[in-house]
Design a protein around this motif. Structure first.
Motif, mmCIF file in Angstrom:
data_model
loop_
_atom_site.group_PDB
_atom_site.id
_atom_site.type_symbol
_atom_site.label_atom_id
_atom_site.label_comp_id
_atom_site.label_asym_id
_atom_site.label_seq_id
_atom_site.Cartn_x
_atom_site.Cartn_y
_atom_site.Cartn_z
ATOM 1 N N TYR A 493 106.567 1.339 4.044
ATOM 2 C CA TYR A 493 107.471 2.502 3.173
ATOM 3 C C TYR A 493 108.773 1.662 2.818
ATOM 4 C CZ TYR A 493 104.215 5.748 5.067
ATOM 5 O OH TYR A 493 103.034 6.484 5.178
ATOM 6 N N GLY A 494 109.353 2.283 1.718
ATOM 7 C CA GLY A 494 110.570 1.715 1.539
ATOM 8 C C GLY A 494 111.411 2.731 0.499
ATOM 9 N N LYS A 495 112.670 2.585 0.542
ATOM 10 C CA LYS A 495 113.495 3.445 -0.249
ATOM 11 C C LYS A 495 114.264 2.766 -1.239
ATOM 12 C CE LYS A 495 114.348 7.858 2.425
ATOM 13 N NZ LYS A 495 113.411 7.642 3.448
ATOM 14 N N TYR A 496 114.854 3.431 -2.273
ATOM 15 C CA TYR A 496 115.758 3.293 -3.072
ATOM 16 C C TYR A 496 116.603 4.195 -3.309
ATOM 17 C CZ TYR A 496 118.611 2.515 -7.465
ATOM 18 O OH TYR A 496 119.444 2.447 -8.468
ATOM 19 N N ILE A 497 118.075 3.845 -2.857
ATOM 20 C CA ILE A 497 119.136 4.830 -2.796
ATOM 21 C C ILE A 497 120.145 4.508 -4.138
ATOM 22 C CG2 ILE A 497 120.923 6.126 -1.493
ATOM 23 C CD1 ILE A 497 119.412 5.279 0.873
ATOM 24 N N PRO A 498 120.232 5.212 -5.066
ATOM 25 C CA PRO A 498 121.231 4.792 -6.257
ATOM 26 C C PRO A 498 122.670 4.623 -5.687
ATOM 27 C CG PRO A 498 120.561 6.942 -6.467
ATOM 28 C CD PRO A 498 119.688 6.489 -5.406
ATOM 29 N N THR A 499 123.433 3.622 -6.409
ATOM 30 C CA THR A 499 125.042 3.675 -6.267
ATOM 31 C C THR A 499 125.439 3.635 -7.769
ATOM 32 O OG1 THR A 499 125.093 1.327 -5.655
ATOM 33 C CG2 THR A 499 124.794 2.667 -3.890
ATOM 34 N N ALA A 500 126.511 3.441 -7.631
ATOM 35 C CA ALA A 500 127.253 3.176 -8.964
ATOM 36 C C ALA A 500 126.750 1.655 -9.726
ATOM 37 C CB ALA A 500 128.733 3.199 -9.107
ATOM 38 N N PHE A 508 112.516 -2.007 -8.402
ATOM 39 C CA PHE A 508 111.836 -3.240 -7.395
ATOM 40 C C PHE A 508 110.736 -2.795 -6.893
ATOM 41 C CE2 PHE A 508 111.608 -4.846 -3.117
ATOM 42 C CZ PHE A 508 111.238 -6.372 -3.446
ATOM 43 N N TYR A 509 110.430 -1.759 -6.273
ATOM 44 C CA TYR A 509 109.313 -1.582 -5.827
ATOM 45 C C TYR A 509 107.830 -1.172 -6.602
ATOM 46 C CZ TYR A 509 111.470 -0.812 -1.051
ATOM 47 O OH TYR A 509 112.008 -1.288 0.347
ATOM 48 N N GLU A 510 108.535 -0.681 -7.833
ATOM 49 C CA GLU A 510 107.304 -0.222 -8.981
ATOM 50 C C GLU A 510 106.853 -1.643 -9.201
ATOM 51 O OE1 GLU A 510 109.732 1.867 -11.658
ATOM 52 O OE2 GLU A 510 109.779 3.691 -10.123
ATOM 53 N N ARG A 511 107.626 -2.473 -9.496
ATOM 54 C CA ARG A 511 107.281 -4.014 -9.876
ATOM 55 C C ARG A 511 106.332 -4.519 -8.834
ATOM 56 N NH1 ARG A 511 112.749 -6.676 -10.018
ATOM 57 N NH2 ARG A 511 111.343 -8.903 -10.710
ATOM 58 N N MET A 512 106.416 -4.059 -7.609
ATOM 59 C CA MET A 512 105.593 -4.773 -6.482
ATOM 60 C C MET A 512 104.395 -3.989 -6.450
ATOM 61 S SD MET A 512 106.604 -7.698 -5.375
ATOM 62 C CE MET A 512 105.762 -7.764 -3.608
ATOM 63 N N GLY A 513 104.160 -2.733 -7.036
ATOM 64 C CA GLY A 513 103.157 -2.088 -7.089
ATOM 65 C C GLY A 513 103.187 -0.840 -6.102
ATOM 66 N N TYR A 514 104.198 -0.717 -5.625
ATOM 67 C CA TYR A 514 104.310 0.375 -4.557
ATOM 68 C C TYR A 514 104.081 1.950 -5.142
ATOM 69 C CZ TYR A 514 105.948 -2.443 -0.543
ATOM 70 O OH TYR A 514 105.920 -3.410 0.434
ATOM 71 N N ARG A 515 103.582 2.930 -4.674
ATOM 72 C CA ARG A 515 103.392 4.260 -5.117
ATOM 73 C C ARG A 515 104.761 4.888 -4.778
ATOM 74 N NH1 ARG A 515 98.995 3.082 -2.549
ATOM 75 N NH2 ARG A 515 99.463 4.517 -0.786
ATOM 76 N N LEU A 516 105.145 5.589 -5.799
ATOM 77 C CA LEU A 516 106.222 6.622 -5.614
ATOM 78 C C LEU A 516 105.819 7.851 -4.872
ATOM 79 C CD1 LEU A 516 109.290 7.479 -6.125
ATOM 80 C CD2 LEU A 516 108.682 8.293 -8.043
ATOM 81 N N ILE A 517 106.396 8.479 -3.677
ATOM 82 C CA ILE A 517 105.796 9.563 -3.006
ATOM 83 C C ILE A 517 106.883 10.610 -2.743
ATOM 84 C CG2 ILE A 517 103.910 8.353 -1.733
ATOM 85 C CD1 ILE A 517 105.919 8.213 0.556
ATOM 86 N N ASP A 518 108.031 10.258 -3.178
ATOM 87 C CA ASP A 518 109.232 11.227 -3.077
ATOM 88 C C ASP A 518 110.357 10.822 -4.087
ATOM 89 O OD1 ASP A 518 110.053 13.775 -2.194
ATOM 90 O OD2 ASP A 518 111.630 12.885 -1.125
ATOM 91 N N SER A 519 111.069 11.794 -4.711
ATOM 92 C CA SER A 519 112.056 11.634 -5.411
ATOM 93 C C SER A 519 113.006 12.675 -5.538
ATOM 94 C CB SER A 519 111.905 11.233 -6.871
ATOM 95 O OG SER A 519 113.043 10.907 -7.868
ATOM 96 N N LYS A 520 114.079 12.554 -4.864
ATOM 97 C CA LYS A 520 114.970 13.750 -4.800
ATOM 98 C C LYS A 520 116.595 13.153 -4.889
ATOM 99 C CE LYS A 520 116.227 17.886 -1.968
ATOM 100 N NZ LYS A 520 116.151 18.622 -0.800
ATOM 101 N N ASP A 521 117.344 13.832 -5.834
ATOM 102 C CA ASP A 521 118.636 13.392 -5.903
ATOM 103 C C ASP A 521 118.871 12.063 -6.233
ATOM 104 O OD1 ASP A 521 119.574 15.956 -5.623
ATOM 105 O OD2 ASP A 521 119.709 15.856 -3.475
ATOM 106 N N GLY A 522 117.857 11.328 -7.021
ATOM 107 C CA GLY A 522 117.880 10.064 -7.398
ATOM 108 C C GLY A 522 117.324 8.941 -6.314
#
Length: 546
Positions: A493-500, A508-522
């Motif tokens: 599992y991995g997370k991307y937490i956006p900043t400025a 990054f994870y999408e380029r590595m073929g990971y599946r998006l399983i949740d997206s909330k507030d970025g």
């Protein structure tokens, strides 16, 4: 941030001032005579408080007079031994000053002086052996403001308070500087003007021989200023020039003036033209791939300083109107913006790293496409699980990396150590080199494993901007996945937490073929079945240590 203050004299007035600083939660024992007991007892309130740093504000005269030479040095040995077993705490031990007021003959050496030298030598010897011992330079403050102003006889005899109110101000400033350095919050780039800044006069008008730069009188102030800037460069500060000038005139000064301290290759980026300095600084930022908020700009012209202040988020200190203060000004710049506790191997190589980057850019322009460029670099990436000697660099990467930083978790050295010592964590580090030079330690990953569930969570992956655009981050994760699979992990599992600033890491994870399983507030959460991972194209030869 939890900090503790321990002292052998009454420092209530210091504590009261420190507590006004919002970022600090401060611990000090009830009573200044129990500082040693607090250190010795592993169940003391000090350790219950869990400080990140401990400052010892010890008065040398009291140590010497109350304990004597040998017993006082034994106290120092106790502190050092406690630092060895409490690696998650950083201990700031003082250079001490002993004002030996005993009446002795003129030709007799003060025993206080001997004690002072023995103590201070042992402190610096300990610093060289342990990464969590540092110095708080009380002796240097005493030398700067003078003993009569540092100590207060009146406060001492009235309330056991040794340090004057002026001394408190300097001690507080010193603690703030040291904490900032401990947290690795220093700036990265020093941009300097030339005429009436690095030397006196305007070279385009007076010529190389007419500028003020020498070993004596007016010219000496500029030479001393250059010496301090050169010393900053040696600690890892990147130097750049923004000057309205003719480049040929400037280069002649650098190459032919016998009193130039700075060399042409000490300067990583040179904007010597008649362009607006705001434009030039933006170009420097683009060349170095660094944020302008990590820059400090020095210029003798109030108009140029004001223009930069109004348009850019860099630091712009006032330039001294009295150039006899240039040497002190340089020291102040270092202490305020670039102070560091220690110099790492990365710091020593920094200028050469950025100069090598300009050669890479020349190569990039000469090839047909990005694949040809990356192949021609002949890159080699070495990956290993982090070791104790890596802790400082790892903490620095977490503090300073903004653009490719998936979760932007900032860690102190103590927090890095906690992860390294946790059997559920793997901390991976990678260095990269190519035919032009060494990039240093530039990729980092924290992986938390759950062997029972056969899962792993990538707490963070980050990469220095030095190696952007080389697919190294993909190859780095690919290797980590291979290692995890060998350890029986089935899902990651991995997370991307956006900043400025971390937009470059978003996909990054999408380029590595990971599946998006949740997206909330970025905030995006991904998963990957480890056996179905994506195969990526690699450009670096891989080595794994141990």
């Amino acid at each position: 941030m939890n900090i503790a203050i321990l002292s052998n004299v009454n420092v209530t007035h210091v504590i009261n001032e420190i507590k006004k600083i919002q970022e600090f939660d401060v611990y000090t024992p009830n009573g200044y005579g129990i500082w040693l007991e607090e250190i010795i007892n592993p169940f003391s309130e000090l350790y219950n408080f869990e400080p990140e740093v401990v400052f010892f504000l010890l008065d040398g005269s009291e140590l010497f007079e109350r304990l004597g030479f040998e017993h006082a040095l034994e106290r120092l040995e106790i502190i050092v031994n406690k630092a060895k077993v409490n690696k998650n705490i950083h201990f700031f031990i003082p250079e001490i000053d002993v004002w030996d007021k005993r009446i002795i003959p003129n030709d007799e050496l003060s025993q206080g002086r001997i004690f002072e030298e023995a103590w201070n030598k042992k402190v610096y010897d300990s610093v060289s052996l342990l990464s969590n011992i540092h110095v708080i330079k009380l002796k240097s403050i005493v030398e700067y403001i003078g003993r009569k102003d540092f100590y207060s006889d009146k406060l001492w005899y009235l309330g056991g308070i040794k340090f004057s109110n002026l001394a408190v101000k300097y001690i507080i400033d010193e603690i703030k500087i040291l904490v900032k350095a401990y947290k690795k919050e220093r700036k990265k780039v020093l941009i300097i003007d030339l005429d009436n800044t690095l030397w006196g006069g305007v070279v385009g008008e007076v010529g190389v021989s007419g500028i003020e730069l020498s070993d004596f009188k007016e010219g000496r102030r500029f030479k001393d200023f250059q010496n301090r800037i050169k010393e900053m460069k040696e600690t890892g500060v990147i130097l750049a020039i923004a000057s309205k000038n003719n480049e040929n005139d400037v280069k002649e000064v650098f190459e032919n003036h016998k009193d130039m301290v700075l060399e042409w290759d000490d300067i990583v980026s040179k904007k010597i033209n008649w362009e607006n300095k705001v434009v030039n600084i933006k170009q420097i930022a683009e060349e170095l791939n660094l944020g302008i908020d990590s820059f400090v700009f020095i210029d003798d012209s109030p108009m140029e300083r004001e223009l930069v202040k109004e348009n850019l988020p860099c630091e712009v200190p006032d330039f001294p109107t009295d150039t006899s203060q240039l040497n002190n000004f340089a020291i102040e710049i270092y202490r305020k913006y670039f102070y560091t506790l220690r110099i790492t191997e990365e710091d020593k190589k920094k200028t050469q790293m950025y100069l090598a980057e300009s050669k890479r850019e020349e190569l990039k322009k000469s090839v047909k496409n990005i694949d040809e460029f990356l192949e021609s670099l002949e890159m080699k990436m070495k990956i290993w699980k982090a070791k104790p000697e890596d802790v400082s660099r790892i903490a620095e990467l977490t503090q300073k990396t903004n653009q490719f930083n998936l979760t932007t978790i900032r860690l102190t050295e103590a927090e890095v150590l906690e992860r390294m010592e946790d059997e559920n964590y793997d901390v991976y580090l990678a260095s990269v080199e190519d035919k032009f030079g060494d990039y240093g330690k530039v990729l980092l990953a924290f992986v938390k494993k759950n062997q029972k569930e056969k899962t792993a969570e990538i707490e963070n992956i980050l990469m220095s901007c030095r190696v952007f655009g080389r697919n190294l981050e993909l190859q780095f994760l690919e290797y980590i996945q291979e290692r995890l699979e060998k350890e029986g992990i089935e899902k990651i599992y991995g997370k991307y937490i956006p900043t400025a600033k971390n937009k470059p890491a978003e996909d990054f994870y999408e380029r590595m073929g990971y599946r998006l399983i949740d997206s909330k507030d970025g905030i995006k959460t991904y998963e990957q079945d480890i056996q179905n991972r994506t195969v990526i194209r690699s450009y670096a030869r891989l080595e794994y240590e141990n």
